[in-house]
Motif scaffolding. Structure first.
Motif, PDB file in Angstrom:
ATOM      1  N   ILE A  89      10.972 -20.121  75.277  1.00 12.83           N
ATOM      2  CA  ILE A  89      11.867 -19.484  74.305  1.00 12.83           C
ATOM      3  C   ILE A  89      11.112 -19.180  73.019  1.00 12.83           C
ATOM      4  CG2 ILE A  89      13.935 -19.832  72.900  1.00 12.83           C
ATOM      5  CD1 ILE A  89      15.150 -21.366  75.212  1.00 12.83           C
ATOM      6  N   GLN A  90      10.179 -20.055  72.644  1.00 11.28           N
ATOM      7  CA  GLN A  90       9.334 -19.737  71.486  1.00 11.28           C
ATOM      8  C   GLN A  90       8.589 -18.430  71.727  1.00 11.28           C
ATOM      9  OE1 GLN A  90       6.098 -22.450  70.631  1.00 11.28           O
ATOM     10  NE2 GLN A  90       5.127 -20.976  69.280  1.00 11.28           N
ATOM     11  N   ALA A  91       7.954 -18.303  72.886  1.00  8.70           N
ATOM     12  CA  ALA A  91       7.211 -17.079  73.199  1.00  8.70           C
ATOM     13  C   ALA A  91       8.132 -15.873  73.169  1.00  8.70           C
ATOM     14  CB  ALA A  91       6.550 -17.212  74.568  1.00  8.70           C
ATOM     15  N   ALA A  92       9.334 -16.026  73.737  1.00  6.97           N
ATOM     16  CA  ALA A  92      10.286 -14.914  73.752  1.00  6.97           C
ATOM     17  C   ALA A  92      10.707 -14.523  72.343  1.00  6.97           C
ATOM     18  CB  ALA A  92      11.508 -15.302  74.589  1.00  6.97           C
ATOM     19  N   HIS A  93      10.868 -15.511  71.480  1.00  6.71           N
ATOM     20  CA  HIS A  93      11.266 -15.227  70.092  1.00  6.71           C
ATOM     21  C   HIS A  93      10.177 -14.438  69.375  1.00  6.71           C
ATOM     22  CE1 HIS A  93      13.457 -15.879  66.345  1.00  6.71           C
ATOM     23  NE2 HIS A  93      12.327 -16.285  65.777  1.00  6.71           N
ATOM     24  N   TYR A  94       8.933 -14.864  69.519  1.00  6.58           N
ATOM     25  CA  TYR A  94       7.821 -14.163  68.875  1.00  6.58           C
ATOM     26  C   TYR A  94       7.717 -12.729  69.391  1.00  6.58           C
ATOM     27  CZ  TYR A  94       5.859 -18.503  66.877  1.00  6.58           C
ATOM     28  OH  TYR A  94       5.651 -19.647  66.159  1.00  6.58           O
ATOM     29  N   LEU A  95       7.813 -12.571  70.706  1.00  7.01           N
ATOM     30  CA  LEU A  95       7.692 -11.238  71.288  1.00  7.01           C
ATOM     31  C   LEU A  95       8.876 -10.360  70.907  1.00  7.01           C
ATOM     32  CD1 LEU A  95       6.298 -12.139  74.824  1.00  7.01           C
ATOM     33  CD2 LEU A  95       5.041 -11.285  72.834  1.00  7.01           C
TER      34      LEU A  95
END
Length: 299
Positions: free
Chosen positions: A226-232
């Motif tokens: 979810i962190q990666a998804a938020h950044y992207l």
């Protein structure tokens, strides 16, 4: 080539280089940690976390040192704290000298005056406390020598990985993103390393062990997808939809204890598809809570 947003426009939507960490964290916007809290718990838990005091450990400090060495070598702010007992005159004198040297203050006359007095302990302690405050205010951080040595070894091990070294050979560290969420409110992200030519984001994580199952548990337990998804999502909304799918997100896991091994991980597309859905749902809950100033819990 990326055209960074002029820092004078902060905190307008954009991509910024050189924003102080304190200014970033003070921004009234939701970061990946907040999104993950809302997903795992509720908006009420996110609201409570904002007021919580974050505690650090020696392992976390080693990771922070590595972070600084790798990403901001020109702004390295750690200094090796000497072994000194604050309950002794000798220890206080040693600490006073340490802080004074690092902030460029001459204290010999003051120390001589204190040493000539009958009561040395109280004024010397007051001097150390004042110098320590100036030291912190100047942006410096004192950590034990073993923490700095550990950070150096973590850095060297990660750079021995050819892929990590290639990513870190060009790009930008500590890049701050600010964007308007789809349903209102602001989102934010602070990229550890952004290589727009690759293009990829590299995010550093400390881990007790980088064996497969330890890394898997950390990814699962901390909702790192979810962190990666938020950044992207931030990159998507600032630069356009195409950049979201072109940009790779790579985690660099590093052990904070000998032998300081490391491992690079890129999550699969199925995992990321679910994470994008979860991130969007949590961001929506935040937007509604922010709009209505109502932060519901589980019920």
């Amino acid at each position: 080539m990326i055209d960074f947003t002029d820092n004078a426009r902060w905190p307008d939507d954009g991509i910024y280089k050189g924003i102080a960490a304190a200014d970033y964290h003070a921004l009234d916007a939701i970061g990946s940690g907040g999104v993950r809290t809302i997903h795992a718990k509720s908006p009420a838990h996110y609201k409570a976390e904002l007021a919580a005091t974050r505690k650090t450990t020696a392992a976390m400090d080693r990771g922070t040192v590595m972070h600084s060495m790798l990403l901001e070598p020109d702004e390295y702010t750690f200094r090796e704290l000497p072994a000194a007992n604050r309950s002794t005159i000798h220890g206080l004198d040693r600490l006073a000298s340490f802080y004074a040297v690092n902030i460029g203050v001459h204290i010999s006359d003051k120390v001589n005056e204190i040493m000539g007095a009958k009561n040395k302990s109280a004024p010397l302690k007051a001097l150390v406390d004042d110098l320590e405050r100036q030291f912190r205010d100047s942006g410096l951080t004192a950590v034990p020598g073993d923490v700095i040595d550990g950070g150096r070894q973590m850095t060297a091990n990660l750079l021995s990985n050819q892929i990590a070294a290639a990513i870190l050979s060009e790009g930008y560290g500590e890049v701050s993103l600010v964007w308007t969420l789809r349903h209102g409110g602001k989102g934010k992200a602070r990229l550890d390393w952004w290589n727009p030519e690759w293009p990829c984001v590299l995010d550093l994580k400390t881990c007790p062990s980088v064996d497969y199952w330890s890394v898997f548990r950390k990814i699962r337990n901390e909702d790192l997808a979810i962190q990666a998804a938020h950044y992207l999502s931030g990159i998507e909304l600032i630069l356009g939809l195409e950049d979201r799918y072109r940009t790779e997100f790579i985690f660099a896991f590093a052990e904070a204890a000998p032998p300081y091994d490391s491992r690079l991980v890129m999550l699969g597309e199925n995992t990321m598809d679910k994470a994008r859905h979860d991130q969007a749902e949590a961001a929506y809950q935040y937007s509604m809570a922010k709009k209505n100033d109502y932060w519901p819990g589980y019920s």
